[in-house]
Scaffold this motif. Structure first.
Motif, PDB file in Angstrom:
ATOM      1  N   ARG A  47       9.896  -1.464  -8.686  1.00  0.00           N
ATOM      2  CA  ARG A  47       9.405  -2.713  -9.284  1.00  0.00           C
ATOM      3  C   ARG A  47       8.755  -3.608  -8.239  1.00  0.00           C
ATOM      4  NH1 ARG A  47      10.855  -4.871 -14.058  1.00  0.00           N
ATOM      5  NH2 ARG A  47      11.431  -6.881 -13.164  1.00  0.00           N
ATOM      6  N   LEU A  48       9.348  -3.689  -7.067  1.00  0.00           N
ATOM      7  CA  LEU A  48       8.749  -4.485  -6.003  1.00  0.00           C
ATOM      8  C   LEU A  48       7.406  -3.876  -5.588  1.00  0.00           C
ATOM      9  CD1 LEU A  48       8.723  -6.740  -3.929  1.00  0.00           C
ATOM     10  CD2 LEU A  48      10.159  -5.314  -2.437  1.00  0.00           C
ATOM     11  N   THR A  49       7.354  -2.569  -5.491  1.00  0.00           N
ATOM     12  CA  THR A  49       6.103  -1.892  -5.130  1.00  0.00           C
ATOM     13  C   THR A  49       5.013  -2.176  -6.162  1.00  0.00           C
ATOM     14  OG1 THR A  49       7.270  -0.123  -3.964  1.00  0.00           O
ATOM     15  CG2 THR A  49       5.015   0.339  -4.689  1.00  0.00           C
ATOM     16  N   LEU A  50       5.369  -2.134  -7.446  1.00  0.00           N
ATOM     17  CA  LEU A  50       4.392  -2.398  -8.505  1.00  0.00           C
ATOM     18  C   LEU A  50       3.867  -3.830  -8.435  1.00  0.00           C
ATOM     19  CD1 LEU A  50       6.021  -0.572 -11.565  1.00  0.00           C
ATOM     20  CD2 LEU A  50       4.092   0.181 -10.167  1.00  0.00           C
ATOM     21  N   LEU A  51       4.761  -4.762  -8.135  1.00  0.00           N
ATOM     22  CA  LEU A  51       4.325  -6.154  -8.000  1.00  0.00           C
ATOM     23  C   LEU A  51       3.387  -6.314  -6.811  1.00  0.00           C
ATOM     24  CD1 LEU A  51       4.413  -9.104  -8.856  1.00  0.00           C
ATOM     25  CD2 LEU A  51       6.492  -9.377  -7.470  1.00  0.00           C
ATOM     26  N   LEU A  52       3.712  -5.694  -5.690  1.00  0.00           N
ATOM     27  CA  LEU A  52       2.856  -5.772  -4.505  1.00  0.00           C
ATOM     28  C   LEU A  52       1.499  -5.115  -4.767  1.00  0.00           C
ATOM     29  CD1 LEU A  52       5.456  -4.964  -1.685  1.00  0.00           C
ATOM     30  CD2 LEU A  52       4.602  -7.209  -2.400  1.00  0.00           C
TER      31      LEU A  52
ATOM     32  N   PHE B 214       0.026  -4.966  -7.646  1.00  0.00           N
ATOM     33  CA  PHE B 214      -0.698  -5.894  -8.508  1.00  0.00           C
ATOM     34  C   PHE B 214      -1.320  -7.016  -7.676  1.00  0.00           C
ATOM     35  CE2 PHE B 214      -0.800  -9.605 -11.407  1.00  0.00           C
ATOM     36  CZ  PHE B 214      -1.624  -9.093 -12.395  1.00  0.00           C
ATOM     37  N   LEU B 215      -0.564  -7.561  -6.750  1.00  0.00           N
ATOM     38  CA  LEU B 215      -1.090  -8.615  -5.880  1.00  0.00           C
ATOM     39  C   LEU B 215      -2.238  -8.092  -5.019  1.00  0.00           C
ATOM     40  CD1 LEU B 215       2.242 -10.336  -4.725  1.00  0.00           C
ATOM     41  CD2 LEU B 215       0.600 -11.143  -6.436  1.00  0.00           C
ATOM     42  N   ASP B 216      -2.148  -6.860  -4.582  1.00  0.00           N
ATOM     43  CA  ASP B 216      -3.236  -6.245  -3.816  1.00  0.00           C
ATOM     44  C   ASP B 216      -4.538  -6.261  -4.611  1.00  0.00           C
ATOM     45  OD1 ASP B 216      -2.453  -5.546  -1.242  1.00  0.00           O
ATOM     46  OD2 ASP B 216      -1.428  -3.725  -1.925  1.00  0.00           O
ATOM     47  N   VAL B 217      -4.447  -5.854  -5.877  1.00  0.00           N
ATOM     48  CA  VAL B 217      -5.645  -5.780  -6.704  1.00  0.00           C
ATOM     49  C   VAL B 217      -6.189  -7.178  -7.006  1.00  0.00           C
ATOM     50  CG1 VAL B 217      -6.558  -5.055  -8.940  1.00  0.00           C
ATOM     51  CG2 VAL B 217      -4.982  -3.573  -7.697  1.00  0.00           C
ATOM     52  N   VAL B 218      -5.300  -8.117  -7.323  1.00  0.00           N
ATOM     53  CA  VAL B 218      -5.740  -9.492  -7.580  1.00  0.00           C
ATOM     54  C   VAL B 218      -6.426 -10.064  -6.340  1.00  0.00           C
ATOM     55  CG1 VAL B 218      -4.997 -11.839  -8.119  1.00  0.00           C
ATOM     56  CG2 VAL B 218      -3.970  -9.910  -9.325  1.00  0.00           C
ATOM     57  N   ALA B 219      -5.881  -9.752  -5.159  1.00  0.00           N
ATOM     58  CA  ALA B 219      -6.442 -10.261  -3.906  1.00  0.00           C
ATOM     59  C   ALA B 219      -7.849  -9.719  -3.639  1.00  0.00           C
ATOM     60  CB  ALA B 219      -5.524  -9.907  -2.737  1.00  0.00           C
ATOM     61  N   HIS B 220      -8.221  -8.645  -4.303  1.00  0.00           N
ATOM     62  CA  HIS B 220      -9.556  -8.063  -4.127  1.00  0.00           C
ATOM     63  C   HIS B 220     -10.502  -8.369  -5.286  1.00  0.00           C
ATOM     64  CE1 HIS B 220      -7.494  -5.596  -1.069  1.00  0.00           C
ATOM     65  NE2 HIS B 220      -8.701  -5.491  -0.524  1.00  0.00           N
ATOM     66  N   THR B 221      -9.964  -8.809  -6.426  1.00  0.00           N
ATOM     67  CA  THR B 221     -10.810  -8.964  -7.610  1.00  0.00           C
ATOM     68  C   THR B 221     -10.892 -10.389  -8.142  1.00  0.00           C
ATOM     69  OG1 THR B 221      -8.941  -8.402  -9.077  1.00  0.00           O
ATOM     70  CG2 THR B 221     -10.377  -6.584  -8.344  1.00  0.00           C
ATOM     71  N   TYR B 222     -10.091 -11.298  -7.613  1.00  0.00           N
ATOM     72  CA  TYR B 222     -10.132 -12.680  -8.094  1.00  0.00           C
ATOM     73  C   TYR B 222     -11.497 -13.270  -7.768  1.00  0.00           C
ATOM     74  CZ  TYR B 222      -7.888 -16.912  -9.800  1.00  0.00           C
ATOM     75  OH  TYR B 222      -7.530 -18.000 -10.559  1.00  0.00           O
ATOM     76  N   PRO B 223     -12.084 -14.051  -8.673  1.00  0.00           N
ATOM     77  CA  PRO B 223     -13.467 -14.501  -8.473  1.00  0.00           C
ATOM     78  C   PRO B 223     -13.676 -15.606  -7.444  1.00  0.00           C
ATOM     79  CG  PRO B 223     -12.591 -15.348 -10.542  1.00  0.00           C
ATOM     80  CD  PRO B 223     -11.571 -14.389 -10.011  1.00  0.00           C
ATOM     81  N   ILE B 224     -12.596 -16.196  -6.933  1.00  0.00           N
ATOM     82  CA  ILE B 224     -12.730 -17.279  -5.961  1.00  0.00           C
ATOM     83  C   ILE B 224     -12.146 -16.835  -4.626  1.00  0.00           C
ATOM     84  CG2 ILE B 224     -12.091 -19.657  -5.395  1.00  0.00           C
ATOM     85  CD1 ILE B 224     -11.969 -20.250  -8.349  1.00  0.00           C
TER      86      ILE B 224
ATOM     87  N   LEU C 131       3.725 -12.011   2.437  1.00  0.00           N
ATOM     88  CA  LEU C 131       5.031 -12.665   2.475  1.00  0.00           C
ATOM     89  C   LEU C 131       6.074 -11.873   1.690  1.00  0.00           C
ATOM     90  CD1 LEU C 131       3.923 -16.386   1.951  1.00  0.00           C
ATOM     91  CD2 LEU C 131       4.794 -15.365   4.066  1.00  0.00           C
ATOM     92  N   LEU C 132       5.699 -11.427   0.490  1.00  0.00           N
ATOM     93  CA  LEU C 132       6.651 -10.692  -0.336  1.00  0.00           C
ATOM     94  C   LEU C 132       6.869  -9.274   0.178  1.00  0.00           C
ATOM     95  CD1 LEU C 132       5.619 -11.804  -3.944  1.00  0.00           C
ATOM     96  CD2 LEU C 132       7.441 -12.701  -2.483  1.00  0.00           C
ATOM     97  N   GLY C 133       5.911  -8.762   0.937  1.00  0.00           N
ATOM     98  CA  GLY C 133       6.047  -7.419   1.490  1.00  0.00           C
ATOM     99  C   GLY C 133       6.884  -7.355   2.744  1.00  0.00           C
ATOM    100  N   ASN C 134       7.330  -8.514   3.224  1.00  0.00           N
ATOM    101  CA  ASN C 134       8.133  -8.553   4.450  1.00  0.00           C
ATOM    102  C   ASN C 134       9.583  -8.131   4.223  1.00  0.00           C
ATOM    103  OD1 ASN C 134       6.125  -9.361   6.239  1.00  0.00           O
ATOM    104  ND2 ASN C 134       6.428 -11.539   5.804  1.00  0.00           N
ATOM    105  N   ARG C 135       9.973  -8.014   2.963  1.00  0.00           N
ATOM    106  CA  ARG C 135      11.353  -7.616   2.659  1.00  0.00           C
ATOM    107  C   ARG C 135      11.348  -6.386   1.755  1.00  0.00           C
ATOM    108  NH1 ARG C 135      15.163 -12.868   1.263  1.00  0.00           N
ATOM    109  NH2 ARG C 135      14.551 -14.210   3.028  1.00  0.00           N
TER     110      ARG C 135
END
Length: 255
Positions: free
Chosen positions: A123-128, A130-140, A153-157
């Motif tokens: 579950r943590l991997t899936l969330l990370l 998702f954040l990876d993809v958002v970090a590359h596709t967000y329009p701003i 930050l969340l990947g540090n644990r």
């Protein structure tokens, strides 16, 4: 070919009185019946996915139509026709940015710890992811950088308990959105509970992510969205429907 017997539903009352099968009925008379059919399909879908016991039996279409038409003649049924749901579509072409941000923020806390007091492993991997993809596709660009920072930050644990997770989000600058009728939403603002708001903005976010993915990365984006929905979207019925649609599309792709 064309089956004229199925071209339009026939009012049960018309059948009983011997009225011609193709006599016209006002659209307003059938609106509630058509909605009832949709609701019934929804319940059948829940039953198919095991969310309603298999022993529960449902009325046939004629019985359902008769009951709905009778209800529409009651005081409560007629009062319902006067209710109005207002979705306040904004004339601001950039208003969707407000909505996708609100729903992204909500998605960071919705159902994250519903199944376990610890976020770890798959579950943590899936969330990370998702954040990876958002970090590359967000329009701003600024928001892409912020999301990338949150991912680090969340990947540090290897695991997060809810209290520490929420503290980390607050430190990052997380802001949980308000209700659909508030300024948290623009295109998805609504005065009716259950309409607009988080789900509406979430779907805008998904479409934005896919639109900002090139052809090579679009399948990964879509897969990541699917996995996030199955793991973190709080609406179990919606996730089940999403899974069913996903399976059908995958079958078509293979064929």
């Amino acid at each position: 070919g064309y089956d004229k017997e199925k071209a339009r539903p026939v009012a049960p009352s018309a059948k009983k009185k011997g009225v011609a099968a193709f006599s016209r009925q006002p659209l307003s008379q059938w609106q509630g019946v058509l909605i009832a059919y949709d609701v019934m399909e929804w319940f059948l879908g829940l039953q198919y996915h095991g969310l309603i016991h298999e022993d529960v039996e449902w009325p046939d279409d004629d019985t359902l139509a008769t009951a709905m038409l009778e209800y529409k003649q009651t005081k409560d049924g007629q009062r319902g026709e006067k209710l109005e749901v207002i979705t306040q579509w904004s004339d601001d072409p950039m208003g969707y940015l407000t909505d996708i941000d609100a729903s992204f923020q909500m998605g960071l806390v919705d159902d994250i710890f519903a199944d376990s007091p610890v976020l770890s492993g798959k579950r943590l991997t899936l969330l990370l992811n998702f954040l990876d993809v958002v970090a590359h596709t967000y329009p701003i660009k600024e928001q892409r950088e912020r999301v990338a920072n949150l991912r680090l930050l969340l990947g540090n644990r290897n695991e997060w308990k809810e209290k520490a997770y929420m503290q980390q989000l607050r430190s990052w600058g997380h802001k949980e959105p308000g209700e659909p009728h508030t300024d948290s939403y623009r295109w998805c603002r609504s005065n009716q509970e259950g309409v607009g708001g988080y789900p509406c903005g979430l779907w805008l976010l998904f479409h934005t992510m896919i639109s900002n993915s090139d052809r090579a990365h679009a399948p990964l984006t879509l897969r990541t969205i699917f996995e996030w929905v199955q793991s973190f979207y709080g609406c179990i019925e919606c996730a089940a429907n999403f899974n069913e649609e996903w399976g059908e599309e995958a079958t078509h792709a293979v064929c």
